[in-house]
Design an enzyme around this catalytic site. Structure first.
Site, PDB file in Angstrom:
ATOM      1  N   ILE A 156       0.831  -1.205   0.000  1.00 35.02           N
ATOM      2  CA  ILE A 156       0.000   0.000   0.000  1.00 35.02           C
ATOM      3  C   ILE A 156       0.864   1.254   0.000  1.00 35.02           C
ATOM      4  CG2 ILE A 156      -1.728   1.309   1.305  1.00 35.02           C
ATOM      5  CD1 ILE A 156      -2.813  -1.402   2.309  1.00 35.02           C
ATOM      6  N   ASP A 175      11.372   2.422   5.884  1.00 38.24           N
ATOM      7  CA  ASP A 175      10.895   1.039   5.924  1.00 38.24           C
ATOM      8  C   ASP A 175      12.112   0.173   6.215  1.00 38.24           C
ATOM      9  OD1 ASP A 175      10.210  -1.678   5.103  1.00 38.24           O
ATOM     10  OD2 ASP A 175       8.399  -0.803   4.235  1.00 38.24           O
ATOM     11  N   CYS A 234      -4.216   6.145   7.653  1.00 44.37           N
ATOM     12  CA  CYS A 234      -5.261   5.257   7.129  1.00 44.37           C
ATOM     13  C   CYS A 234      -4.826   3.805   7.266  1.00 44.37           C
ATOM     14  CB  CYS A 234      -5.557   5.580   5.659  1.00 44.37           C
ATOM     15  SG  CYS A 234      -6.261   7.206   5.377  1.00 44.37           S
ATOM     16  N   ASP A 260      -8.371   7.878   9.500  1.00 51.00           N
ATOM     17  CA  ASP A 260      -9.418   6.916   9.158  1.00 51.00           C
ATOM     18  C   ASP A 260      -9.485   5.795  10.190  1.00 51.00           C
ATOM     19  OD1 ASP A 260     -11.417   5.782   7.365  1.00 51.00           O
ATOM     20  OD2 ASP A 260      -9.908   4.283   6.825  1.00 51.00           O
ATOM     21  N   GLU A 265     -11.821   1.323  18.359  1.00 54.56           N
ATOM     22  CA  GLU A 265     -12.886   1.349  17.350  1.00 54.56           C
ATOM     23  C   GLU A 265     -13.997   0.387  17.738  1.00 54.56           C
ATOM     24  OE1 GLU A 265     -11.373   0.700  13.417  1.00 54.56           O
ATOM     25  OE2 GLU A 265     -10.016   2.409  13.485  1.00 54.56           O
ATOM     26  N   HIS A 283     -13.081   4.418   9.345  1.00 53.82           N
ATOM     27  CA  HIS A 283     -12.365   3.244   8.831  1.00 53.82           C
ATOM     28  C   HIS A 283     -12.882   2.850   7.445  1.00 53.82           C
ATOM     29  CE1 HIS A 283      -9.729  -0.256  10.398  1.00 53.82           C
ATOM     30  NE2 HIS A 283      -9.613  -0.155   9.092  1.00 53.82           N
ATOM     31  N   LEU A 284     -12.739   3.797   6.513  1.00 49.65           N
ATOM     32  CA  LEU A 284     -13.250   3.602   5.152  1.00 49.65           C
ATOM     33  C   LEU A 284     -12.168   3.181   4.160  1.00 49.65           C
ATOM     34  CD1 LEU A 284     -15.563   6.752   4.822  1.00 49.65           C
ATOM     35  CD2 LEU A 284     -16.213   4.426   5.457  1.00 49.65           C
ATOM     36  N   GLY A 285     -10.973   2.864   4.650  1.00 46.19           N
ATOM     37  CA  GLY A 285      -9.857   2.594   3.746  1.00 46.19           C
ATOM     38  C   GLY A 285     -10.160   1.592   2.652  1.00 46.19           C
ATOM     39  N   ALA A 286     -10.888   0.533   2.979  1.00 46.01           N
ATOM     40  CA  ALA A 286     -11.185  -0.516   1.993  1.00 46.01           C
ATOM     41  C   ALA A 286     -12.611  -0.416   1.460  1.00 46.01           C
ATOM     42  CB  ALA A 286     -10.978  -1.888   2.621  1.00 46.01           C
TER      43      ALA A 286
END
Length: 533
Positions: A156, A175, A234, A260, A265, A283-286
């Site tokens: 991602i 990373d 997100c 997000d 939650e 939590h709309l990421g997907a």
């Protein structure tokens, strides 16, 4: 005639995906509300060979105990927090997910949130809906030429980097598995975290929540941020200290934030709520039609393949090998994972190359599956969601060179595996074998011969070969209530490099590790964890 496999879909899943089961000759019951009714699910689960779920169904050990026929659980999506994977493994139930089906959607949401906070779109929309015309109130900033710091440049995060570069942003990335070569191909600059905090105009997170990443943007690190930065999350709640961030937003050190995901939650309350410079979504990421369709199609195909042909893909608790191979390879797959886990827990810098040497009879086995087990072992230290299927893909995406060498029996053992990992700073190696009792053993570390049983909890030390090491280790463990089950020592030559590997009965407390480090005898002291189940 053998009965058709039967699958229960207990959460909301695309009707088209449900049809895939039927088209493949599988009986399917589509009851999208059943997952929320624990008692009813407990009553009926014993009828099914497969269970297809999203996040509403909770697959507990109690449900699994009642699932007498169940062979496979398929999660449409990546997160499997709602499945008791250890219990499923003991029950012999495969757990599959769809790790890459919503990557584009989640990346796009992060970009959208970045725009929203840069131009204050939600507040401006609400103001205009209220009949106001507050043009001068909503002065935004451009994304062009701004520096975007990306924490986590995997699947991602890599897509976010690509989209940001198209927006003419300067992209820097942190990373632990990102090599300089891979960063160059992505068109991003690899940096350490402190530099990312100090340089970024925008910061976006794309890492899992682990012990290492929890509160990675802590109060201490918020103080290092460039004034006027904007934060986007997100990925996972808990990566950011929400209370400390809220304070920084209120006093203007941080110009804005877009979240997000939240530490708790469903989030009905948060320090970030009701701040004018914060954009929040549930939590709309997907949450796009395409992503939901993709993961639904994938899980239906994967489950059908397994139930009809025995093919395994994207399994979290089973290697991708045939039933015949698994009988012979099981202990060697476990050894491969242990070797990888050893190196992964010791390696803090990006991995550039992985070489695996197979000697003797193990060289004739399915080395692709063994390699996958090694790579997953290495990467699990930083990302617990990695499995044997996804690990090689992630390694390839991050530019890690994977090489395999096979050879006929050359030493005292009928077979062994030697793993060598190369980073910018050093080269690490460890070798192991499987004894006749089926138990993996470490037989060499740093070129020093040893004979060490692998336990769930271990401590690894390096030091000069001097008197007092055994006493220091034993006394410190004893003083902190830690029982030593097995104690292995090794050295290169007298007075030179030496190592110790302790197999202990319980996790070693931090105070014991600190006590060992403070003695000044050891160059390195590391607690290690291994999955020995």
């Amino acid at each position: 005639m053998q009965d058709k496999p039967k699958v229960l879909v207990s959460d909301k899943l695309s009707e088209t995906a449900v049809q895939i089961f039927r088209d493949r000759g599988i009986d399917v019951d589509f009851e999208p509300g059943l997952g929320k009714d624990k008692d009813r699910l407990l009553e009926v689960i014993g009828q099914y060979d497969g269970l297809a779920i999203r996040s509403a169904t909770k697959v507990t050990d109690k449900i699994l105990a009642a699932a007498g026929k169940l062979k496979v659980i398929g999660r449409a999506g990546i997160g499997v927090d709602n499945v008791d994977i250890p219990a499923a493994s003991k029950k012999g139930v495969i757990v599959m997910n769809t790790p890459f089906g919503n990557s584009i959607t989640t990346a796009e949401h992060a970009i959208a949130m970045m725009f929203a906070v840069a131009r204050q779109i939600p507040e401006a929309s609400a103001s205009t809906h209220a009949g106001k015309w507050e043009k001068s109130r909503f002065m935004g900033v451009e994304l062009t030429a701004k520096t975007l710091g990306v924490v986590g440049a995997g699947n991602i995060g890599g897509i976010v980097c690509d989209r940001a570069r198209a927006l003419k942003m300067k992209v820097i990335a942190y990373d632990p598995f990102l090599s300089e070569e891979r960063a160059a191909k992505m068109g991003v600059t690899k940096v350490e975290l402190d530099e990312l905090w100090e340089r970024s105009d925008f910061i976006t997170f794309h890492v899992p929540l682990t012990d290492k990443t929890k509160n990675i943007l802590s109060r201490e690190n918020i103080a290092k941020l460039k004034p006027g930065v904007r934060i986007v999350n997100c990925a996972r709640g808990g990566l950011v200290d929400e209370e400390a961030l809220a304070e920084a937003l209120k006093d203007g050190r941080v110009a804005g934030a877009a979240f997000d995901v939240f530490a708790v939650e469903p989030a009905t309350d948060s320090p970030l709520f009701n701040l004018d410079n914060v954009v929040v979504t549930p939590h709309l990421g997907a949450a796009t039609t395409e992503a939901q369709e993709n993961v639904a199609f994938q899980v239906a195909e994967q489950m059908s393949d397994y139930l009809l042909t025995g093919a395994v893909s994207n399994a979290l608790n089973m290697p991708s090998v045939t039933a015949e191979e698994a009988k012979v390879m099981g202990p060697w797959l476990k050894l491969a994972a242990h070797l990888g886990a050893f190196v992964g827990q010791l390696t803090d810098e990006p991995v550039r190359a992985i070489n695996v040497l197979y000697d003797g009879q193990v060289a004739k086995m399915n080395t692709a599956a063994l390699n996958a087990s090694v790579i997953a072992g290495i990467m699990k230290a930083a990302n617990p969601d990695v499995n044997m299927v996804s690990a090689p893909v992630i390694a390839k995406d991050r530019g890690i060179d994977i090489s395999t060498t096979t050879q006929d029996k050359t030493g005292a053992f009928d077979a062994y595996i030697k793993l060598t990992v190369v980073t910018d700073k050093r080269e690490r190696s460890i070798a192991g074998t499987v004894f006749s009792d089926g138990k993996p053993r470490f037989i060499q570390i740093k070129g020093i011969n040893i004979d060490a049983e692998v336990g769930a909890h271990m401590v690894y030390t390096t030091n000069e070969d001097v008197p007092g090491i055994i006493g220091a280790l034993g006394n410190t463990m004893g003083a902190n209530g830690v029982n030593i089950a097995n104690f292995t020592l090794g050295r290169s030559t007298k007075g030179q490099d030496a190592i110790a590997l302790l197999y202990v009965d319980e996790p070693v407390p931090d105070v014991a590790i600190k006590a060992l480090k403070d003695k000044g005898l050891f160059q390195q002291v590391r607690p290690l964890q291994f999955d020995v189940e």
